[in-house]
Each structure stands twice: as structure tokens, then as C-alpha cells.
Design a protein around this motif. Structure first.
Motif, PDB file in Angstrom:
ATOM      1  N   ALA A 172       1.336  -1.203  -5.894  1.00 19.47           N
ATOM      2  CA  ALA A 172       1.859  -1.926  -4.768  1.00 19.47           C
ATOM      3  C   ALA A 172       2.567  -1.122  -3.699  1.00 19.47           C
ATOM      4  O   ALA A 172       3.156  -0.213  -3.934  1.00 19.47           O
ATOM      5  CB  ALA A 172       2.949  -3.210  -5.505  1.00 19.47           C
ATOM      6  N   THR A 180      -0.387   4.376   5.389  1.00 22.38           N
ATOM      7  CA  THR A 180       0.087   3.213   5.693  1.00 22.38           C
ATOM      8  C   THR A 180       1.507   3.233   6.115  1.00 22.38           C
ATOM      9  O   THR A 180       2.163   2.296   6.510  1.00 22.38           O
ATOM     10  CB  THR A 180      -0.142   2.293   4.618  1.00 22.38           C
ATOM     11  OG1 THR A 180       0.723   2.738   3.498  1.00 22.38           O
ATOM     12  CG2 THR A 180      -1.454   1.952   4.252  1.00 22.38           C
ATOM     13  N   ASP A 229      -3.657 -12.489  -6.877  1.00 18.67           N
ATOM     14  CA  ASP A 229      -2.658 -12.807  -5.854  1.00 18.67           C
ATOM     15  C   ASP A 229      -1.209 -12.654  -6.401  1.00 18.67           C
ATOM     16  O   ASP A 229      -0.344 -13.536  -5.771  1.00 18.67           O
ATOM     17  CB  ASP A 229      -2.807 -14.150  -4.843  1.00 18.67           C
ATOM     18  CG  ASP A 229      -3.441 -15.173  -6.009  1.00 18.67           C
ATOM     19  OD1 ASP A 229      -3.290 -14.917  -7.162  1.00 18.67           O
ATOM     20  OD2 ASP A 229      -3.040 -16.439  -5.460  1.00 18.67           O
ATOM     21  N   SER A 259       2.468 -11.917  -6.886  1.00 22.01           N
ATOM     22  CA  SER A 259       3.229 -11.044  -5.733  1.00 22.01           C
ATOM     23  C   SER A 259       4.436 -10.181  -6.362  1.00 22.01           C
ATOM     24  O   SER A 259       4.898 -10.468  -7.550  1.00 22.01           O
ATOM     25  CB  SER A 259       4.058 -12.094  -4.887  1.00 22.01           C
ATOM     26  OG  SER A 259       4.788 -12.822  -5.390  1.00 22.01           O
ATOM     27  N   SER A 298      -6.030  -2.035  -9.595  1.00 20.09           N
ATOM     28  CA  SER A 298      -6.029  -3.155  -8.486  1.00 20.09           C
ATOM     29  C   SER A 298      -4.693  -2.766  -7.820  1.00 20.09           C
ATOM     30  O   SER A 298      -3.756  -2.001  -8.009  1.00 20.09           O
ATOM     31  CB  SER A 298      -5.715  -4.458  -9.332  1.00 20.09           C
ATOM     32  OG  SER A 298      -6.710  -4.765 -10.147  1.00 20.09           O
ATOM     33  N   VAL A 299      -4.704  -3.355  -6.558  1.00 19.76           N
ATOM     34  CA  VAL A 299      -3.561  -3.385  -5.848  1.00 19.76           C
ATOM     35  C   VAL A 299      -2.956  -4.802  -5.470  1.00 19.76           C
ATOM     36  O   VAL A 299      -3.698  -5.660  -5.224  1.00 19.76           O
ATOM     37  CB  VAL A 299      -4.027  -2.814  -4.205  1.00 19.76           C
ATOM     38  CG1 VAL A 299      -2.808  -2.846  -3.151  1.00 19.76           C
ATOM     39  CG2 VAL A 299      -4.329  -1.288  -4.321  1.00 19.76           C
ATOM     40  N   GLN A 338      -1.232  -7.483  -3.387  1.00 17.17           N
ATOM     41  CA  GLN A 338      -1.432  -7.686  -1.944  1.00 17.17           C
ATOM     42  C   GLN A 338       0.030  -7.873  -1.554  1.00 17.17           C
ATOM     43  O   GLN A 338       0.438  -7.592  -0.522  1.00 17.17           O
ATOM     44  CB  GLN A 338      -2.353  -8.836  -1.523  1.00 17.17           C
ATOM     45  CG  GLN A 338      -3.768  -8.448  -1.954  1.00 17.17           C
ATOM     46  CD  GLN A 338      -4.223  -7.239  -1.118  1.00 17.17           C
ATOM     47  OE1 GLN A 338      -3.832  -7.153   0.129  1.00 17.17           O
ATOM     48  NE2 GLN A 338      -5.457  -6.627  -1.637  1.00 17.17           N
ATOM     49  N   TYR A 339       0.703  -8.933  -2.199  1.00 19.71           N
ATOM     50  CA  TYR A 339       1.945  -9.568  -1.810  1.00 19.71           C
ATOM     51  C   TYR A 339       3.034  -9.032  -2.075  1.00 19.71           C
ATOM     52  O   TYR A 339       3.146  -8.998  -3.523  1.00 19.71           O
ATOM     53  CB  TYR A 339       1.963 -11.148  -1.917  1.00 19.71           C
ATOM     54  CG  TYR A 339       0.801 -11.835  -1.547  1.00 19.71           C
ATOM     55  CD1 TYR A 339       0.472 -11.982   0.055  1.00 19.71           C
ATOM     56  CD2 TYR A 339      -0.235 -12.090  -2.253  1.00 19.71           C
ATOM     57  CE1 TYR A 339      -0.687 -12.611   0.462  1.00 19.71           C
ATOM     58  CE2 TYR A 339      -1.657 -12.777  -1.830  1.00 19.71           C
ATOM     59  CZ  TYR A 339      -1.560 -13.104  -0.690  1.00 19.71           C
ATOM     60  OH  TYR A 339      -2.672 -13.586  -0.049  1.00 19.71           O
ATOM     61  N   THR A 340       3.995  -8.348  -1.807  1.00 26.08           N
ATOM     62  CA  THR A 340       5.107  -7.625  -1.916  1.00 26.08           C
ATOM     63  C   THR A 340       6.206  -8.104  -1.026  1.00 26.08           C
ATOM     64  O   THR A 340       6.306  -8.437   0.116  1.00 26.08           O
ATOM     65  CB  THR A 340       4.999  -6.130  -1.783  1.00 26.08           C
ATOM     66  OG1 THR A 340       4.876  -5.806  -0.570  1.00 26.08           O
ATOM     67  CG2 THR A 340       3.910  -5.648  -2.768  1.00 26.08           C
TER      68      THR A 340
END
Lengths: 153, 260
Positions: A44, A77, A96, A98, A127-128, A130-132
Motif C-alpha cells: 500500500a 511515486t 478495492d 482501503s 497486490s497493491v 489502491q485506496y489509502t
């Protein structure tokens, strides 16, 4: 027969010591709780992790599902990269989901809370998320508060 | 002036020679350990005098250290309304620091001094020379079993010390001061890590056991064979062990918990 008595006493001593070691392991430490027998890693990215530490707990609805395994800084990033090791028995988080950094209590340790999403597909090893949501930084809050106070005049 | 320099050189050379002798002695002791295997009885007898006889002082001191930690921790923590963390304070300080260190210091006083005096007296009454005359290696017959017994006993004693201490802290904190018993244990289990805290504490006690036993048997073996020399060897055992343990503790702590 003195030797036999000594042997028995020494045996008791060793057993007592090993028993103490066992007690330390089982009752005084977290060995009896979740063991990292199987984990999968999820990454994340956060804008700011505040005071998050490696080995901090990862929870979902307050239940501990894993630990923070690694913290780094991503060179492309320019964000903090946090690798979470989640127990394999918790392999049902949607993609999805978070992740937010919260603080336990007012001054307690920081931890990551997972909020499950609604997708069918689940997070896999690698996996990554997405919502943090970043950690709340007390100084930033106070700064914003002060700005609002002064701008009203 | 020249005399002063000479004295200084003589003194430092003597120190360096002693240091070298100590390490050569350690190598010889370690090398003779495998030859102990067919005769475990020798080690068992030493385990009795080194380990079993140290039990009482370790358990009693562990209990009192736990009591004091419980009281002191409570007085400080209650100011922040965090008395539930008392268990963590007691357990972490015992497992990481006080268990291995205080046990090693007590061990030096109780068992190390006795080992040094025993071996020193054997030397001054020429029992060691007598063994050599009979083609028995005194290091193998006298020194190695004592060294091994000390090395085995220390971690066990340190673990006992920690366990008794945690229970002592629990007794004071929960029994006398009213900290919730469930919170006490659950906080401990949540905060104390097996690998980072308990295992590192055990590693410390193993290292201290090695050093304390080594110093004790070496001081005894290297003692000047007079009654005064034996007395001085006993004193030096306790002093050197205390210094070595405290110094090593700093290094080990920096390596284990320093995070750099």
C-alpha cells in the motif's frame, strides 16, 4: 546413594528451568497468538505514514489480521511504501479494500485498519491496495485549525 | 623516569599476557568438552553445586525484583492512567534486561566465586599438579565440567528469575494494588514479542553464562597458589564478571534493540 539424590535434584532443576523458558514463551510472549505460519504480502502506498512502525498490527473491524512487514520510500511515486503481511486465513479481502492509518487511543501506537470493498476479486500476494488514507498528523491539524481561525477575521 | 616507564611496560605486558592466557585457556577448555561426553556424571555433580544451590537466591531475588518493579511501575503509570500497562513494564524489563543481567551478577556472587575458590584451592594444595602427575588433564577433569555446568545453568536460572519476577509483579500489581488481572496478562501477551524480546533475553543469558563461567574457572585456575591469591582470585571473579556482564549487556542491547 548420594549421587542418586544429586541426580534427582539436578533433573528437577533442569526441568524447572526449561519449564520457566516454556512459560516465558507461552504465557509472557505472543507466541501463543497468531503465528506467521502463512502470510501473503500486499503493498500500500501512503502520502504520510506518521509514526507507523514495522510490526505494527493490521486490523479489520478491530480484529488483527496481520502485521506491517516493511516500510520504505518509493523513488518513482515519492510516497511511503508499506508492505503488509496478512494471514493466509484472511484471503478474502476484495481488491478495492482501503487501508487507513489510525492511532490507538490519543497517544497510542499507530496501526493500519483495512476497510473491505465490494469487488468480487480478492487481494493476492503482491497486490497493491489502491485506496489509502494517510496518518493524521497532529501538527497539520493544528496548523489547519489556526489558519481557519485567523482567516475568519 | 626510566623506572616508571619500565614499571608501566611491565604492568601492561603482564595484563596482555594474562588476556592471552585467558583465551588460550578458553580454547583448551572448549577443546576438552567433547571428551566429557562419556562421563556425564562429572557435569551432573557440578550442575548440582552451581545450579541447584543457586536456585534459592535466584528465586527469592527474582520475586523481590518483581515486587519492586510492580510497585515502582504502578506509582509511575497510575499518574498517566495507564496502570493496565504495568504487566508490560514488568515483563519487558525483566525479560530483556533484569532477568539476564541480575541473574548473571547473582550467579557471579553465588556460583562464580565458589568455582574460583574451589579451583584456586585445588591449585594451591597442589591437587591439580597431582592430577597432572597421574596423567589426568586437570582442565578436562576439573575445569571443563565446571565451565559446562555454569554455561548450562545460567540461561535456566535467568528464565526462572524472569518468570518468578513477572509473577511477583503480578502479585503486587494485581493482588495488592488492584490492577485488573486479565488486562495484566493480555497486555503482556499483546506487547511482548517472542523473537524480539524473549529470545533475545535468552541469547543474552547464554552469552553471560559463557562469560561468567569462563571468568570464574580461569581466575581460579590462574590464581596465585597461596591463601591470599585464592582470596584475590575470588574477588577478581566477582568484579570482572560484573564489569564484563554490564559492558556486554550494553553492546548486546545496542545490537538487538537499537534498530540501526
Amino acid at each position: 546413594m548420594v549421587d542418586r539424590k544429586i541426580e534427582i535434584l539436578v533433573g528437577m532443576f533442569v526441568a524447572l528451568g526449561l519449564g520457566a523458558l516454556f512459560l516465558l514463551a507461552m504465557q509472557v510472549s505472543n507466541l501463543s497468538q497468531i503465528q506467521e505460519h502463512g502470510t501473503y504480502r500486499v503493498t500500500a502506498y501512503f502520502d504520510n505514514i506518521g509514526g507507523l512502525k514495522v510490526r505494527a498490527p493490521v486490523t479489520a473491524s478491530g480484529v488483527r489480521v496481520g502485521r506491517v512487514a516493511e516500510i520504505g520510500y518509493d523513488r518513482s511515486t515519492f510516497r511511503a511504501r508499506v508492505v503488509l503481511a496478512l494471514g493466509t486465513q484472511y484471503d478474502f479481502f476484495p481488491v478495492d479494500t482501503s487501508a487507513s492509518i489510525y492511532t490507538a487511543g490519543l497517544l497510542g501506537e499507530q496501526y493500519i485498519a483495512l476497510d473491505p470493498g465490494a469487488e468480487e476479486e480478492t487481494l493476492k500476494d503482491g497486490s497493491v491496495i489502491q485506496y489509502t488514507q494517510s496518518a493524521m498528523i497532529l501538527e497539520q491539524l493544528i496548523g489547519r485549525f489556526l489558519v481557519e481561525l485567523t482567516s475568519k477575521k | 623516569m626510566i623506572g616508571l616507564l619500565q614499571a608501566l611496560g611491565h604492568w601492561s605486558l603482564a595484563r596482555v599476557a594474562r588476556l592471552g592466557r585467558g583465551h588460550l585457556f578458553l580454547v583448551r577448555t572448549l577443546a576438552s568438552l567433547p571428551r566429557l561426553l562419556p562421563r556425564p556424571g562429572l557435569v551432573v555433580r557440578e550442575l548440582f553445586s552451581v545450579g541447584v544451590l543457586s536456585l534459592l537466591i535466584i528465586v527469592v531475588s527474582g520475586g523481590f525484583v518483581g515486587f519492586v518493579l510492580g510497585l515502582q511501575g504502578y506509582v509511575t503509570l497510575v499518574r498517566f492512567g495507564a496502570e493496565e500497562s504495568l504487566g508490560v513494564v514488568v515483563a519487558l524489563s525483566l525479560v530483556r534486561e533484569l532477568g539476564p543481567v541480575v541473574t548473571a551478577l547473582l550467579f557471579a556472587g553465588r556460583a562464580g566465586s565458589a568455582l574460583a575458590a574451589e579451583i584456586g584451592l585445588m591449585k594451591s594444595t597442589e591437587q591439580l599438579a597431582g592430577l597432572e602427575m597421574m596423567a589426568v588433564d586437570p582442565i578436562e577433569r576439573v575445569v571443563a565440567p565446571r565451565f559446562l555446568a555454569g554455561f548450562i545453568s545460567m540461561p535456566l536460572l535467568a528464565a526462572l528469575f524472569s518468570v518468578v519476577g513477572v509473577w511477583g509483579g503480578f502479585f503486587v500489581g494485581s493482588g495488592l494494588l488492584g490492577v485488573d488481572a486479565g488486562a495484566f496478562w493480555s497486555q503482556i501477551q499483546a506487547q511482548v514479542d517472542f523473537r524480539d524480546d524473549v529470545l533475545n533475553g535468552v541469547i543474552k543469558s547464554v552469552v553471560f553464562g559463557f562469560v561468567a563461567s569462563w571468568i570464574a574457572v580461569f581466575e581460579g585456575y590462574d590464581a596465585v597458589p597461596t591463601s591470599e591469591g585464592v582470596g584475590r582470585a575470588t574477588t577478581r571473579t566477582v568484579v570482572n564478571t560484573a564489569l564484563a556482564v554490564l559492558g556486554l549487556d550494553f553492546i548486546l542491547t545496542a545490537l538487538m534493540f537499537g534498530n540501526f
